[in-house]
Design a protein around this motif. Structure first.
Motif, mmCIF file in Angstrom:
data_model
loop_
_atom_site.group_PDB
_atom_site.id
_atom_site.type_symbol
_atom_site.label_atom_id
_atom_site.label_comp_id
_atom_site.label_asym_id
_atom_site.label_seq_id
_atom_site.Cartn_x
_atom_site.Cartn_y
_atom_site.Cartn_z
ATOM 1 N N ILE A 204 -16.435 -1.441 -0.290
ATOM 2 C CA ILE A 204 -15.248 -1.315 0.546
ATOM 3 C C ILE A 204 -14.043 -1.948 -0.134
ATOM 4 O O ILE A 204 -14.171 -2.926 -0.880
ATOM 5 N N ALA A 205 -12.893 -1.364 0.116
ATOM 6 C CA ALA A 205 -11.655 -1.864 -0.452
ATOM 7 C C ALA A 205 -10.534 -1.624 0.543
ATOM 8 O O ALA A 205 -10.596 -0.706 1.376
ATOM 9 N N VAL A 206 -9.534 -2.466 0.481
ATOM 10 C CA VAL A 206 -8.353 -2.291 1.312
ATOM 11 C C VAL A 206 -7.125 -2.322 0.417
ATOM 12 O O VAL A 206 -7.051 -3.121 -0.526
ATOM 13 N N THR A 207 -6.186 -1.428 0.681
ATOM 14 C CA THR A 207 -4.930 -1.404 -0.052
ATOM 15 C C THR A 207 -3.789 -1.607 0.929
ATOM 16 O O THR A 207 -3.881 -1.203 2.102
ATOM 17 N N LEU A 208 -2.743 -2.231 0.477
ATOM 18 C CA LEU A 208 -1.589 -2.534 1.313
ATOM 19 C C LEU A 208 -0.307 -2.124 0.614
ATOM 20 O O LEU A 208 -0.097 -2.468 -0.537
ATOM 21 N N ASN A 209 0.532 -1.395 1.330
ATOM 22 C CA ASN A 209 1.859 -1.034 0.840
ATOM 23 C C ASN A 209 2.871 -1.636 1.810
ATOM 24 O O ASN A 209 3.127 -1.081 2.880
ATOM 25 N N LYS A 210 3.426 -2.785 1.457
ATOM 26 C CA LYS A 210 4.342 -3.481 2.355
ATOM 27 C C LYS A 210 5.643 -2.713 2.559
ATOM 28 O O LYS A 210 6.233 -2.736 3.637
ATOM 29 N N THR A 211 6.088 -2.023 1.530
ATOM 30 C CA THR A 211 7.350 -1.284 1.638
ATOM 31 C C THR A 211 7.232 -0.178 2.677
ATOM 32 O O THR A 211 8.115 0.004 3.513
ATOM 33 N N ALA A 212 6.131 0.538 2.613
ATOM 34 C CA ALA A 212 5.903 1.635 3.547
ATOM 35 C C ALA A 212 5.261 1.167 4.848
ATOM 36 O O ALA A 212 5.116 1.946 5.791
ATOM 37 N N LYS A 213 4.844 -0.084 4.895
ATOM 38 C CA LYS A 213 4.178 -0.667 6.067
ATOM 39 C C LYS A 213 2.937 0.124 6.443
ATOM 40 O O LYS A 213 2.752 0.546 7.596
ATOM 41 N N HIS A 214 2.092 0.336 5.443
ATOM 42 C CA HIS A 214 0.805 0.923 5.765
ATOM 43 C C HIS A 214 -0.291 0.328 4.894
ATOM 44 O O HIS A 214 -0.039 -0.207 3.816
ATOM 45 N N PHE A 215 -1.499 0.371 5.430
ATOM 46 C CA PHE A 215 -2.664 -0.149 4.724
ATOM 47 C C PHE A 215 -3.857 0.741 5.020
ATOM 48 O O PHE A 215 -3.883 1.439 6.049
ATOM 49 N N SER A 216 -4.785 0.754 4.100
ATOM 50 C CA SER A 216 -5.894 1.701 4.191
ATOM 51 C C SER A 216 -7.217 1.034 3.864
ATOM 52 O O SER A 216 -7.265 0.092 3.076
ATOM 53 N N LEU A 217 -8.266 1.560 4.471
ATOM 54 C CA LEU A 217 -9.639 1.133 4.186
ATOM 55 C C LEU A 217 -10.330 2.253 3.421
ATOM 56 O O LEU A 217 -10.268 3.409 3.831
ATOM 57 N N HIS A 218 -10.968 1.880 2.319
ATOM 58 C CA HIS A 218 -11.683 2.853 1.498
ATOM 59 C C HIS A 218 -13.146 2.441 1.436
ATOM 60 O O HIS A 218 -13.458 1.292 1.079
ATOM 61 N N ILE A 219 -14.013 3.362 1.798
ATOM 62 C CA ILE A 219 -15.447 3.117 1.686
ATOM 63 C C ILE A 219 -16.012 4.142 0.707
ATOM 64 O O ILE A 219 -15.862 5.357 0.912
ATOM 65 N N THR A 220 -16.612 3.663 -0.362
ATOM 66 C CA THR A 220 -17.204 4.565 -1.349
ATOM 67 C C THR A 220 -18.708 4.640 -1.156
ATOM 68 O O THR A 220 -19.323 3.765 -0.533
ATOM 69 N N GLU A 221 -19.280 5.722 -1.685
ATOM 70 C CA GLU A 221 -20.738 5.930 -1.635
ATOM 71 C C GLU A 221 -21.275 5.655 -0.232
ATOM 72 O O GLU A 221 -22.175 4.834 -0.031
ATOM 73 N N THR A 222 -20.708 6.330 0.749
ATOM 74 C CA THR A 222 -21.063 6.063 2.144
ATOM 75 C C THR A 222 -22.550 6.261 2.400
ATOM 76 O O THR A 222 -23.211 7.115 1.788
ATOM 77 N N GLN A 223 -23.047 5.459 3.346
ATOM 78 C CA GLN A 223 -24.450 5.492 3.734
ATOM 79 C C GLN A 223 -24.514 5.661 5.252
ATOM 80 O O GLN A 223 -23.569 5.322 5.955
#
Lengths: 113, 113
Positions: A62-81
């Motif tokens: 799992i990973a999270v990315t944050l874009n403060k300028t755009a005010k959005h953040f995302s959760l990424h789940i790879t190789e889902t189970q």
């Protein structure tokens, strides 16, 4: 006050694929962004969080990315189970401690075996 | 280590009856405590939060009330339940330093009939 919008509301992926859940927030002063996983009939569990001084954070699949300028953040789940199937909530708050978290409306993730 | 206890796990109450849900935290002092409600398939709505004994902040006007008689005890009450009070009630705690995310209890599923 803070307003957090989360998309999509439901997400179905095949086992092994990646899943991405996105959130936007309204308060530019918010600086703490956690993600929670809630299994049926249980309380939400913190799975990863990020503070505004960091653009990305990763913990195994799992990973999270944050874009403060755009005010959005995302959760990424790879190789889902299949055990990743649950409801996921994003949240935001201004500061830590006493300030309450504002949650998104949740994403129901279904991983098809 | 810190733990949070919430009870009862399920409750069926008639309309007009009183309510008392209890939450206790162990292994920490002066926690920030929160009550959230989750309607079926919906997000998390903040009801009350407390930063110390006797200090209660209400986020949503309703027929519910909260009290904090001891440092690590948080109680949610109602004098007369409404049908609309049905839902999944979650208690959570958050520290001031080093523990930024919430830790949720296991929840109480309340059905008002």
């Amino acid at each position: 006050g803070e307003n957090v919008e989360q998309h999509p509301s439901t997400l179905s992926v095949q086992e092994g694929d990646s899943a991405v859940i996105k959130c936007t927030y309204s308060d530019s002063a918010s600086n703490y962004f956690p993600w929670y996983k809630q299994e049926l009939g249980k309380g939400p569990q913190l799975i990863i969080d990020i503070r505004s001084n960091v653009g990305e954070k990763k913990d195994q699949r799992i990973a999270v990315t944050l874009n403060k300028t755009a005010k959005h953040f995302s959760l990424h789940i790879t190789e889902t189970q299949p055990e990743d199937s649950a409801v996921y909530f994003c949240a935001a708050s201004r500061g830590v401690g006493r300030r309450a978290l504002t949650f998104g409306s949740g994403t129901r993730l279904q991983v098809q075996p | 280590s810190q733990t949070i206890h919430q009870w009862p796990a399920t409750l069926v109450q008639p309309v007009g009856s009183p309510l008392s849900l209890e939450c206790t935290v162990e292994g920490t002092s002066n926690p920030n405590l929160y009550w959230y409600r989750q309607a079926a398939g919906r997000g998390l709505q903040l009801l009350f939060y407390s930063v110390g004994i006797g200090q209660i902040s209400s986020e949503v006007p309703q027929n519910l009330s909260a009290s904090r008689p001891q440092d690590r005890q948080f109680i949610l009450s109602s004098k007369k339940l409404l049908l609309s009070d049905s839902g999944f009630y979650l208690c959570a705690w958050r520290g001031d330093r080093g523990h930024y995310g919430y830790t949720f209890g296991s929840g109480t599923r309340l059905t008002v009939v």
